[in-house]
Design a protein around this motif. Structure first.
Motif, PDB file in Angstrom:
ATOM      1  N   ALA A 167      15.962  -7.434   8.251  1.00  0.00           N
ATOM      2  CA  ALA A 167      17.179  -6.271   8.189  1.00  0.00           C
ATOM      3  C   ALA A 167      17.592  -4.977   9.510  1.00  0.00           C
ATOM      4  O   ALA A 167      18.342  -4.264   9.128  1.00  0.00           O
ATOM      5  CB  ALA A 167      15.369  -4.553   7.198  1.00  0.00           C
ATOM      6  N   ALA A 168      17.027  -5.586  10.329  1.00  0.00           N
ATOM      7  CA  ALA A 168      17.583  -4.497  11.771  1.00  0.00           C
ATOM      8  C   ALA A 168      18.540  -5.808  12.060  1.00  0.00           C
ATOM      9  O   ALA A 168      19.517  -4.497  12.111  1.00  0.00           O
ATOM     10  CB  ALA A 168      16.441  -4.923  13.063  1.00  0.00           C
TER      11      ALA A 168
ATOM     12  N   ASP B 258      23.650   0.862  13.419  1.00  0.00           N
ATOM     13  CA  ASP B 258      23.123   2.304  13.729  1.00  0.00           C
ATOM     14  C   ASP B 258      21.625   2.879  13.152  1.00  0.00           C
ATOM     15  O   ASP B 258      21.153   3.230  12.644  1.00  0.00           O
ATOM     16  CB  ASP B 258      24.280   3.076  12.981  1.00  0.00           C
ATOM     17  CG  ASP B 258      24.078   4.301  13.782  1.00  0.00           C
ATOM     18  OD1 ASP B 258      24.224   4.869  14.991  1.00  0.00           O
ATOM     19  OD2 ASP B 258      24.683   5.158  12.885  1.00  0.00           O
ATOM     20  N   ILE B 259      20.262   1.504  13.442  1.00  0.00           N
ATOM     21  CA  ILE B 259      19.425   1.881  13.179  1.00  0.00           C
ATOM     22  C   ILE B 259      18.439   2.158  14.577  1.00  0.00           C
ATOM     23  O   ILE B 259      18.899   2.104  15.591  1.00  0.00           O
ATOM     24  CB  ILE B 259      18.376   0.600  12.659  1.00  0.00           C
ATOM     25  CG1 ILE B 259      18.967  -0.586  13.307  1.00  0.00           C
ATOM     26  CG2 ILE B 259      19.394   0.303  10.876  1.00  0.00           C
ATOM     27  CD1 ILE B 259      18.297  -1.597  12.704  1.00  0.00           C
ATOM     28  N   THR B 260      17.861   2.420  13.888  1.00  0.00           N
ATOM     29  CA  THR B 260      16.121   3.233  14.934  1.00  0.00           C
ATOM     30  C   THR B 260      14.974   2.345  14.959  1.00  0.00           C
ATOM     31  O   THR B 260      14.769   2.443  13.278  1.00  0.00           O
ATOM     32  CB  THR B 260      16.321   4.285  15.273  1.00  0.00           C
ATOM     33  OG1 THR B 260      17.476   5.757  15.266  1.00  0.00           O
ATOM     34  CG2 THR B 260      14.692   4.617  16.094  1.00  0.00           C
ATOM     35  N   HIS B 261      14.396   1.758  15.732  1.00  0.00           N
ATOM     36  CA  HIS B 261      13.229   0.308  15.304  1.00  0.00           C
ATOM     37  C   HIS B 261      12.122   1.574  15.631  1.00  0.00           C
ATOM     38  O   HIS B 261      12.329   1.888  16.612  1.00  0.00           O
ATOM     39  CB  HIS B 261      12.968  -0.687  16.701  1.00  0.00           C
ATOM     40  CG  HIS B 261      15.024  -1.178  16.061  1.00  0.00           C
ATOM     41  ND1 HIS B 261      14.849  -2.509  15.532  1.00  0.00           N
ATOM     42  CD2 HIS B 261      16.308  -0.820  16.978  1.00  0.00           C
ATOM     43  CE1 HIS B 261      16.305  -3.146  15.055  1.00  0.00           C
ATOM     44  NE2 HIS B 261      16.586  -2.586  15.987  1.00  0.00           N
ATOM     45  N   ASP B 262      11.568   0.833  15.052  1.00  0.00           N
ATOM     46  CA  ASP B 262       9.858   1.819  15.490  1.00  0.00           C
ATOM     47  C   ASP B 262       9.173   0.192  14.636  1.00  0.00           C
ATOM     48  O   ASP B 262       8.447  -0.124  13.789  1.00  0.00           O
ATOM     49  CB  ASP B 262       9.433   1.947  14.251  1.00  0.00           C
ATOM     50  CG  ASP B 262       7.852   2.978  14.424  1.00  0.00           C
ATOM     51  OD1 ASP B 262       7.432   1.986  15.074  1.00  0.00           O
ATOM     52  OD2 ASP B 262       7.601   4.221  14.292  1.00  0.00           O
TER      53      ASP B 262
ATOM     54  N   ILE C  77      17.883   4.371   9.955  1.00  0.00           N
ATOM     55  CA  ILE C  77      18.596   4.886   8.823  1.00  0.00           C
ATOM     56  C   ILE C  77      20.188   5.883   8.663  1.00  0.00           C
ATOM     57  O   ILE C  77      18.876   6.611   8.291  1.00  0.00           O
ATOM     58  CB  ILE C  77      19.963   3.778   8.169  1.00  0.00           C
ATOM     59  CG1 ILE C  77      19.399   2.370   8.132  1.00  0.00           C
ATOM     60  CG2 ILE C  77      21.391   3.744   8.234  1.00  0.00           C
ATOM     61  CD1 ILE C  77      17.879   2.642   7.105  1.00  0.00           C
ATOM     62  N   PRO C  78      20.793   6.563   9.741  1.00  0.00           N
ATOM     63  CA  PRO C  78      21.346   7.866   9.361  1.00  0.00           C
ATOM     64  C   PRO C  78      22.000   7.458   8.088  1.00  0.00           C
ATOM     65  O   PRO C  78      22.785   7.032   7.427  1.00  0.00           O
ATOM     66  CB  PRO C  78      22.345   7.747   9.971  1.00  0.00           C
ATOM     67  CG  PRO C  78      21.476   7.270  11.876  1.00  0.00           C
ATOM     68  CD  PRO C  78      21.187   6.128  10.428  1.00  0.00           C
ATOM     69  N   SER C  79      21.559   9.056   6.790  1.00  0.00           N
ATOM     70  CA  SER C  79      22.380   8.747   5.411  1.00  0.00           C
ATOM     71  C   SER C  79      22.630  10.556   5.321  1.00  0.00           C
ATOM     72  O   SER C  79      21.866  11.449   6.242  1.00  0.00           O
ATOM     73  CB  SER C  79      21.351   8.500   5.251  1.00  0.00           C
ATOM     74  OG  SER C  79      21.312   8.888   3.924  1.00  0.00           O
TER      75      SER C  79
END
Length: 318
Positions: A245-246, A251-255, A263-265
């Motif tokens: 998925a990454a 434009d994602i932030t991982h943890d 994901i910004p929305s």
């Protein structure tokens, strides 16, 4: 929009060199709750006083219940009720006597005044306290009596100026239920409040007033989407699906610890569909999906700086 309950255009009001209202427009459809938010001194009470004929504007036009505010103020007064910031209850007389006094002020026949008083005391759960001096009432009881007195004249439009200020949470929720019931019977409510949760809970539309101007207006959800910070959070239990998925999303932030992606929305259906389509195309299924949007606290501080200092919203919703 046909026959709105309240329609105001370019309302202005100044006190000396202090401009309180700087050309604001307000439209309130019948049978809805319109909430005016703003910091102290923003002009909320001034707007209520103008629209309820208590003071005159310096400029602009307004119609309330179809009547011109300037040329036909008596007709406006015959269709509205006003509950101000400060209780109009007389503490030296009983709750029932307060109600009967209001009936007299509305020139109701004696029998009709007693009937309306009895009905409203029952409706607002004040029967047991009706014969007691109003000075012995709790804050919530006084506020309920205040609104009951406002309803004696059967107004089509009610102005509630910070009606729950100083009430405990239980009394505030009781007041919310009363306001909902009023609207359910076709009454229009113009509500000013500093409680953002209150506007979010009750209002069909909200306007944010700042430095005499409407900074933004829309539904609660529309206003929340004006403010950046909304996001979709995807959580996975399968590390392979998480990594896939990454790669599929941008434009994602991982943890990595919780196997979560952010994901910004903007919270819209189209944006959410885009994210899900990307996952479907890659054959990936998240175990948990949550949508996070800014709340009205974020909106309030972004538009007013929390102190009356205007910031620039992305775009006002009209």
């Amino acid at each position: 929009m046909t026959n709105p309950a309240i329609a105001a255009h370019a309302l202005r009001k100044s006190y000396g060199d202090k401009t309180v209202l700087d050309g604001i427009d307000i439209t309130v459809p019948e049978g809805t709750i319109f909430s005016l938010l703003g910091p102290n001194g923003a002009g909320k009470t001034t707007a209520v006083k103008i629209l309820s004929t208590l003071i005159s504007p310096d400029g602009g036009q307004a119609r309330v219940a179809g009547h011109d505010l300037t040329t036909d103020p008596q007709a406006v007064r015959a269709t509205i009720g006003v509950t101000g910031q400060f209780s109009a209850v007389d503490g030296l007389i009983t709750g029932e006597e307060n109600m009967l006094l209001m009936a007299d002020l509305h020139h109701l026949p004696k029998a009709e005044g007693h009937r309306v008083t009895t009905e409203l005391l029952e409706r607002f759960d004040l029967v047991e306290a009706a014969k007691k001096p109003a000075s012995t009432y709790s804050g919530g009881m006084k506020r309920r009596l205040d609104i009951a007195m406002t309803l004696v004249g059967d107004p089509r439009i009610i102005f509630l100026d910070e009606p729950t200020t100083g009430l405990d949470p239980r009394s505030r929720h009781t007041m919310w239920q009363i306001i909902r019931e009023l609207v359910a019977t076709g009454t229009t409510v113009f509500l000013t409040t500093q409680y953002l949760e209150e506007a979010d809970e009750l209002a069909d539309r909200i306007a944010v007033l700042n430095n005499g101007k409407i900074a933004a207006e829309g539904t609660a959800e529309e206003l929340k989407r004006l403010i950046p910070g909304g996001h979709v959070r995807l959580r996975f239990t399968d590390p392979i699906a998480y990594r896939s998925a990454a790669l599929a999303l941008t434009d994602i932030t991982h943890d990595d610890e919780t196997l979560s992606l952010q994901i910004p929305s903007d919270g819209t259906q189209n944006n959410l569909r885009f994210i899900l389509d990307r996952l479907d195309t890659a054959g990936i299924e998240a175990d948990e999906l949550t949508v996070h949007t800014p709340d009205l606290d974020d909106v309030f501080f972004a538009l007013t700086d929390g102190t009356g200092t205007p910031n620039q919203p992305k775009e006002a919703v009209r």
